[in-house]
Write an enzyme that holds these catalytic residues in place. Structure first.
Site, PDB file in Angstrom:
ATOM      1  N   HIS A 140      -9.160   8.789  34.758  1.00 49.40           N
ATOM      2  CA  HIS A 140      -9.428   9.455  33.485  1.00 49.40           C
ATOM      3  C   HIS A 140     -10.629  10.388  33.585  1.00 49.40           C
ATOM      4  CE1 HIS A 140      -7.172   6.247  30.911  1.00 49.40           C
ATOM      5  NE2 HIS A 140      -6.377   7.189  31.365  1.00 49.40           N
ATOM      6  N   ARG A 191       1.349   0.860  33.211  1.00 52.98           N
ATOM      7  CA  ARG A 191      -0.024   1.339  33.414  1.00 52.98           C
ATOM      8  C   ARG A 191      -0.937   0.793  32.316  1.00 52.98           C
ATOM      9  NH1 ARG A 191      -3.005   5.870  35.470  1.00 52.98           N
ATOM     10  NH2 ARG A 191      -4.134   7.058  33.888  1.00 52.98           N
ATOM     11  N   ARG A 242       0.209   6.562  37.459  1.00 54.11           N
ATOM     12  CA  ARG A 242       1.124   7.322  36.612  1.00 54.11           C
ATOM     13  C   ARG A 242       2.474   7.391  37.318  1.00 54.11           C
ATOM     14  NH1 ARG A 242      -3.789  10.254  36.366  1.00 54.11           N
ATOM     15  NH2 ARG A 242      -4.675  10.329  34.252  1.00 54.11           N
ATOM     16  N   HIS A 300       5.278   3.939  31.094  1.00 53.26           N
ATOM     17  CA  HIS A 300       3.838   4.073  30.898  1.00 53.26           C
ATOM     18  C   HIS A 300       3.205   2.757  30.447  1.00 53.26           C
ATOM     19  CE1 HIS A 300       0.338   6.709  30.571  1.00 53.26           C
ATOM     20  NE2 HIS A 300      -0.002   6.050  29.480  1.00 53.26           N
ATOM     21  N   TYR A 326      -6.516   2.148  26.107  1.00 42.61           N
ATOM     22  CA  TYR A 326      -5.731   1.153  26.825  1.00 42.61           C
ATOM     23  C   TYR A 326      -6.328  -0.245  26.744  1.00 42.61           C
ATOM     24  CZ  TYR A 326      -3.572   5.205  29.078  1.00 42.61           C
ATOM     25  OH  TYR A 326      -2.914   6.377  29.323  1.00 42.61           O
ATOM     26  N   LYS A 347      -3.755  14.067  37.649  1.00 44.92           N
ATOM     27  CA  LYS A 347      -3.802  14.827  36.408  1.00 44.92           C
ATOM     28  C   LYS A 347      -5.157  15.489  36.220  1.00 44.92           C
ATOM     29  CE  LYS A 347      -2.377  14.290  31.581  1.00 44.92           C
ATOM     30  NZ  LYS A 347      -1.906  13.309  30.556  1.00 44.92           N
TER      31      LYS A 347
END
Length: 207
Positions: A164, A141, A49, A138, A173, A74
């Site tokens: 994640h 990524r 990120r 982004h 993704y 995150k």
């Protein structure tokens, strides 16, 4: 009064110096271009990120084991990212000229943490010169994850690399383009399936 010195073409030296200064203002420092290039390439090969990348510290880099540790994530859980040749080379070269007064890996010209807004502007400038439109940080990524998925990498492992919470987040993704889907279908076609072979499949009996 002593006359001002002039250059060979008749311009005074003061004026020539000012002209040179203005001419150079339009040029971006080479070190800044290299830093921006390193950031883009490094993220394409690690999938970090934006803030994870800009906050990366040398204390979390292990060149011997070829890994980096992302401490502030995150999800709240640290994760370890293996480094392959391209990303490892970038860090190895940067380690040779690192600023010992600041532990951050990627630094601004002022030797401070790179401002995310400045990074976005720099990225837009670079992409504009390359003729690429509507690209966001982004997307680097996103590209990292998509490339792994298209090469058959396990989605669970991709999820771990991206940090994640669960695999369902990773599936956003891992879309496939039409050619990658076509390649998969060709595997089936080359297997020589026909009505006879389908009839031999016991699973087909249930419809």
């Amino acid at each position: 009064m002593q006359a001002r010195n002039r250059t060979a073409n008749g311009d005074n030296e003061a004026g020539a110096g000012q002209t040179g200064t203005h001419a150079k203002r339009g040029k971006e420092p080479c070190s800044r271009r290299h830093e921006r290039r390193d950031i883009i390439i490094f993220d394409l090969h690690t999938g970090l990120r934006q803030d994870e990348l800009l906050s990366l510290q040398w204390g979390r880099v292990n060149l011997f084991n070829k890994t980096i540790i992302i401490q502030e994530t995150k999800s709240g859980k640290p994760r370890t990212i293996p480094l392959l040749e391209t990303a490892l080379t970038i860090l190895t070269e940067k380690a040779k000229v690192r600023n010992l007064k600041n532990d951050l890996v990627f630094l601004s010209i002022a030797m401070t943490k790179i401002d995310c807004h400045n990074l976005i502007r720099a990225l837009n400038t670079a992409m504009g010169k390359a003729g690429i439109q509507d690209l966001h940080f982004h997307d680097l990524r996103h590209t990292f994850a998509t490339r792994l998925a298209q090469r058959g990498y396990d989605i669970g492992k991709i999820s771990m690399l991206l940090g994640h919470y669960n695999i369902s987040m990773t599936q956003r993704y891992t879309h496939h383009n039409i050619e990658s889907l076509r390649d998969g279908m060709q595997i089936s076609e080359k297997s020589g399936y026909n009505l006879a072979t389908v009839g031999e499949n016991k699973d087909i009996s249930n419809g």
